[in-house]
Design an enzyme around this catalytic site. Structure first.
Site, PDB file in Angstrom:
ATOM      1  N   HIS A 356       0.881  -1.314  -0.261  1.00  0.00           N
ATOM      2  CA  HIS A 356       0.029  -0.001  -0.059  1.00  0.00           C
ATOM      3  C   HIS A 356       0.886   1.338  -0.100  1.00  0.00           C
ATOM      4  CE1 HIS A 356      -4.196  -1.486   0.735  1.00  0.00           C
ATOM      5  NE2 HIS A 356      -3.696  -2.444   1.135  1.00  0.00           N
ATOM      6  N   LYS A 539      -8.761  14.103   4.075  1.00  0.00           N
ATOM      7  CA  LYS A 539      -7.819  12.851   4.051  1.00  0.00           C
ATOM      8  C   LYS A 539      -6.904  12.931   5.325  1.00  0.00           C
ATOM      9  CE  LYS A 539      -6.580  14.120  -0.033  1.00  0.00           C
ATOM     10  NZ  LYS A 539      -6.637  12.809  -0.855  1.00  0.00           N
ATOM     11  N   ARG A 540      -6.111  11.825   5.556  1.00  0.00           N
ATOM     12  CA  ARG A 540      -5.291  11.917   6.694  1.00  0.00           C
ATOM     13  C   ARG A 540      -4.353  13.219   6.481  1.00  0.00           C
ATOM     14  NH1 ARG A 540      -5.154   8.025  10.877  1.00  0.00           N
ATOM     15  NH2 ARG A 540      -3.143   9.401  11.685  1.00  0.00           N
ATOM     16  N   LYS A 545       1.028  14.221   1.375  1.00  0.00           N
ATOM     17  CA  LYS A 545      -0.415  14.650   0.796  1.00  0.00           C
ATOM     18  C   LYS A 545      -0.493  16.275   0.265  1.00  0.00           C
ATOM     19  CE  LYS A 545      -2.903  10.727   2.610  1.00  0.00           C
ATOM     20  NZ  LYS A 545      -3.713  10.185   1.791  1.00  0.00           N
ATOM     21  N   THR A 647      -8.499   6.934  -2.235  1.00  0.00           N
ATOM     22  CA  THR A 647      -9.839   6.353  -2.650  1.00  0.00           C
ATOM     23  C   THR A 647     -10.978   7.389  -2.498  1.00  0.00           C
ATOM     24  OG1 THR A 647      -9.934   5.400  -0.395  1.00  0.00           O
ATOM     25  CG2 THR A 647      -9.420   3.945  -2.206  1.00  0.00           C
ATOM     26  N   LYS A 651     -14.293   8.276  -4.524  1.00  0.00           N
ATOM     27  CA  LYS A 651     -15.707   8.713  -3.908  1.00  0.00           C
ATOM     28  C   LYS A 651     -16.084  10.269  -4.308  1.00  0.00           C
ATOM     29  CE  LYS A 651     -13.760   6.588   0.205  1.00  0.00           C
ATOM     30  NZ  LYS A 651     -13.337   7.228   1.658  1.00  0.00           N
TER      31      LYS A 651
HETATM   32  C1  PLP Z   1     -11.729   7.124   1.697  1.00  0.00           C
HETATM   33  C2  PLP Z   1     -11.297   7.582   3.144  1.00  0.00           C
HETATM   34  C3  PLP Z   1      -9.932   7.807   3.424  1.00  0.00           C
HETATM   35  C4  PLP Z   1      -9.045   7.694   2.418  1.00  0.00           C
HETATM   36  O1  PLP Z   1      -8.979   9.016   1.802  1.00  0.00           O
HETATM   37  P1  PLP Z   1      -7.778   9.157   0.604  1.00  0.00           P
HETATM   38  O2  PLP Z   1      -8.034  10.707   0.284  1.00  0.00           O
HETATM   39  O3  PLP Z   1      -7.717   8.418  -0.465  1.00  0.00           O
HETATM   40  O4  PLP Z   1      -6.357   9.640   1.428  1.00  0.00           O
HETATM   41  C5  PLP Z   1      -9.571   8.213   4.665  1.00  0.00           C
HETATM   42  N1  PLP Z   1     -10.351   8.225   5.793  1.00  0.00           N
HETATM   43  C6  PLP Z   1     -11.849   8.161   5.583  1.00  0.00           C
HETATM   44  C7  PLP Z   1     -12.771   8.332   6.745  1.00  0.00           C
HETATM   45  C8  PLP Z   1     -12.214   7.763   4.120  1.00  0.00           C
HETATM   46  O5  PLP Z   1     -13.760   7.495   4.051  1.00  0.00           O
END
Ligand code: PLP
Length: 799
Positions: A356, A539-540, A545, A647, A651
């Site tokens: 990952h 995101k985190r 990032k 991901t 979304k």
């Molecule tokens: C989808 C999701 C992530 C992943 O987000 P990225 O932008 O791909 O890093 C992290 N936290 C939550 C709560 C999510 O639903």
């Protein structure tokens, strides 16, 4: 026993549902309508819904037993499942029955449904992927079990004090968990420490693993799979009876508490490895319990070990469960008395590994000393695997010492450590990256020497997300419009059908309705002006990032309001969401800076109606489901070559947000599919970023050459946004590890283009529809189909 006949079918009419609810309130919750609290009503509703899924579960288990199929076992230290109630209502067909029954009994459905607590058993993307894959496995009727840890405390709750992140414990089962089935009878014994004697390993500490499971229903099918979570319990034998009788009762109990600490808390680190012994104990605890459970299940219908890899594939979600490889060797060789060669052959046909990351600091290693003390027999096994691996390397590449050094399971300098990724590649039959670019980079950089040794072992499976949770449940309004546009709900089980929306992008009345759904979602989020562009970065927090790049953009917009309002662009609400690892100082400085910028912008009347910065605390799946439907612009601005897939990007695109992004991770594939004209691309690509990073990169030269960049950084450096802002500026003007300054101008110019397109709402809406239409590939159903074809080779079994 034929479970198909013996059960009373549960009712599907409103009256029957209400009757079941009432009866559960009396007989299982032990209260009455008159004295029931909202919590009573919630727990009872959960049981009533769960019963409907449990009946399907029983039929699924019976079909599995009958078929003796090949199983997919998913091993993951994290599952970010999200709230369960709404999903289980949808999947059990009780979405309308439940609120009606609650009302009839005098409860407020909104109040009751708000009590559903999300099990936060994961950090972010990796844990959420695990949850999406389980959803799709069930939807595709694949016999599968997810194995994980039932942490008492999930991912911490984030709060802000003076703009600073503070962490609060997430005691998610404080009120109990009505979705869970404890299965204490299936407990397993796990050993730690001790020594290897003539009779094999003699552990010095014994802990019990007690499982419980949650139901994982498929959508539009009868299948209900499970995710089985282990909790550490003191083994009865570990109570030191002599100390009891010596009056040291409290001390003896203390030992028991120590055992239970193994599943106490989820490590809140995302993207950096955490070399703590308790973490290694957690990992071994997970794989030891799970493997014994997998073998127990294998033995229901099979007896010959040679059938094990025929009936079993075990997917390792990152390196956290890699100890499963030496553990299965130990079980086969030491306990089942297979010879080493046969055992190794079985092991290597059973496991597959998903990588990952590309960040070197995220590749797990454990000190040889620590691993050898905790698991002495496993270290011996790892040494023997390594000896045989290095023999093969020397035979394939004679006189190539550098390959031997790179491929060894043991890193020698500066400290002897076990490389878990190397062990995972060696002990598996397939290794996959999680997006095309990521998989290419894995074989050309991180695992280049392994790819030369075993070229056929490497493959790609691009991540996906479940459209049930992230479109249908999160965005019911848009879902209804999609269904109307496509003429059926089939897209929820075959997301490629979304391409049928493309012609509707040219239909002005469809565009008007699309726009109105977006506005509706924005109003529901309650952020004021639904006419402003909602620009989200959720995101985190991690420097790769590049939330710091986004905040530079916000500062530039703010400064234009002061000095060049003609260049400002269009009204925007910029929304940040995300947590930083508690020990990640630089990420916490970025959080604090964002909150300081938000306050400064809010305090300035010039921003009114034009610029707002919001940062709701505690980003999690529940919050994601609220934000994503409302988003107009999706920020996917990592340094190219660092984000494995992402991901969140999927979304957001599925919900009609336009992406501004670099050519990184799955952004590349999103852009290919939605069309370059419908994607705002900026910045260095991965090769350019790599060569700049490995050359003589001078962040100061960008600072000196760009007036707007200089003004933004000067404001930070001068403390306009506090001491944390000064730290952010210092880091950017110092090393700027992730090339933020190099990408700034390209990013700002692209944001100006975004604003220009926003002014043409018809064009924007057209692009938005085409983003949804082009994103059908990013369903986790497709991801699971790819895993099945390239790795798992399991077939559906329908109850
Ligand atoms: C989808 C999701 C992530 C992943 O987000 P990225 O932008 O791909 O890093 C992290 N936290 C939550 C709560 C999510 O639903």
């Amino acid at each position: 026993m034929d479970l198909r006949n013996g059960l009373r079918p549960l009712g599907s009419t409103p009256a029957e549902f209400e009757q079941d609810l009432l009866s559960n309130l009396y007989y299982r919750r032990g209260t009455t309508v008159e004295s029931a609290s909202a919590q009573d009503a919630y727990e009872t509703l959960a049981l009533t819904v769960r019963d409907r899924l449990a009946a399907r579960r029983a039929r699924t288990a019976a079909a599995h037993y009958e078929t003796n199929p090949r199983w997919v076992y998913y091993l993951s230290a994290e599952y970010l499942l999200g709230p369960q109630l709404e999903q289980n209502l949808l999947y059990s067909g009780t979405t309308d029955l439940a609120p009606a029954a609650l009302k009839a009994l005098g409860f407020s459905p909104e109040e009751v449904e708000a009590l559903d607590v999300e099990p936060g058993l994961g950090n972010g993307g990796l844990g959420r992927l695990a949850a999406c894959l389980l959803d799709s496995l069930a939807t595709l009727d694949i016999p599968a079990v997810g194995y994980g840890i039932r942490y008492d405390l999930g991912i911490f709750k984030q709060d802000f004090e003076n703009g600073e992140q503070v962490e609060k414990p997430d005691d998610w089962t404080f009120q109990g968990d009505p979705w869970e089935f404890p299965a204490p009878d299936d407990w397993q014994t796990v050993g730690f420490y001790g020594y290897v004697g003539p009779e094999g390993w003699v552990p010095g500490e014994i802990v019990h693993g007690e499982p419980s499971h949650l139901l994982v229903p498929g959508y539009g099918t009868e299948t209900v799979n499970i995710v089985r979570l282990w909790r550490a319990r003191a083994a009865q034998a570990s109570f030191d009876l002599r100390r009891f009788s010596a009056g040291q009762y409290a001390e003896a109990v203390q030992e028991a508490v120590k055992a239970e600490n193994i599943s106490k808390v989820l490590y809140p680190d995302d993207s950096t490895e955490m070399g703590r012994e308790l973490r290694l104990k957690q990992q071994y605890f997970l794989v030891s319990c799970s493997l014994r459970d997998i073998i127990r299940r294998f033995r229901f219908r099979n007896s010959d070990w040679s059938d094990f890899p025929v009936k079993t594939v075990i997917q390792l979600n990152d390196t956290h469960p890699t100890l499963a490889i030496p553990e299965l060797m130990r079980l086969l060789v030491d306990e089942e008395k297979l010879d080493w060669e046969q055992a190794w052959s079985l092991v290597r046909q059973t496991f597959a590994y998903t990588c990952h990351t590309l960040l070197p600091e995220a590749l797990e290693t454990w000190p040889v000393d620590m691993l050898g003390r905790l698991l002495p027999r496993h270290l011996e096994i790892i040494y023997r695997i390594n000896a045989e691996l290095l023999d093969e390397v020397r035979a394939t590449f004679p006189d190539d010492l550098s390959r031997v050094r790179n491929l060894s399971l043991i890193q020698e300098e500066p400290q002897r450590r076990v490389r878990m990724a190397n062990l995972a590649v060696t002990g598996t039959f397939k290794v996959n990256g999680v997006a095309e670019l990521h998989s290419q980079l894995l074989t050309s950089t991180t695992f280049a020497d392994f790819a030369a040794l075993w070229p056929d072992k490497f493959t790609n499976v691009t991540n996906g997300v479940t459209p049930r949770r992230f479109v249908r449940l999160a965005n019911p309004g848009l879902s209804a419009l999609i269904t109307e546009g496509l003429g059926s709900e089939d897209w929820l089980r075959d997301l490629s059908l979304l391409s049928g929306l493309a012609p509707l992008a040219d239909d002005a009345s469809f565009r008007a309705r699309w726009r109105s759904e977006k506005r509706h979602a924005k109003s529901a989020l309650g952020l004021g002006d639904p006419g402003a562009m909602l620009d989200v970065m959720i995101k985190r927090f991690h420097e790769y990032k590049r939330q710091q790049l986004k905040i530079l953009h916000v500062i530039t917009l703010y400064q234009r309001l002061q000095s060049a309002p003609g260049r400002f662009g269009v009204p925007r609400t910029v929304l940040f969401g995300g947590k930083a690892a508690p020990a990640y100082y630089a990420a916490k400085s970025i959080i604090k800076t964002i909150n300081a910028v938000a306050a400064a912008v809010a305090a300035d009347p010039k921003s009114s109606g034009l610029l707002r910065v919001v940062f709701p605390a505690n980003y999690n799946v529940t919050l994601a489901e609220k934000i994503i439907p409302a988003a107009d612009l999706s920020e996917q601005i990592s340094m190219a070559g660092k984000e494995a897939s992402g991901t969140g990007n999927m979304k957001l695109a599925l919900n009609g947000a336009l992406t501004i992004g670099t050519l990184d991770g799955a952004n590349v594939e999103i852009r290919d599919r939605v069309g370059a004209d419908n994607f705002f691309l900026f910045g260095l690509d991965a090769p350019a970023a790599l060569s700049l990073r490995s050359g003589d990169y001078q962040p100061r030269s960008y600072y000196e050459a760009d007036d707007e960049l200089r003004a933004a950084l000067d404001a930070l450096s001068n403390g306009v946004f506090g001491g944390a802002g000064q730290e952010v500026a210092q880091s950017l003007l110092g090393r700027d590890e992730y090339l933020t300054l190099a990408d700034y101008r390209s990013y700002i110019d692209k944001q100006d283009e975004v604003a220009a397109v926003w002014q043409n709402q018809e064009r924007w809406t057209r692009m938005s529809i085409l983003n949804t239409a082009g994103s059908g590939f990013f369903s986790s159903d497709r991801t699971v189909s790819d895993y099945l074809e390239r790795i798992w080779r399991a077939s559906p079994v329908r109850p």
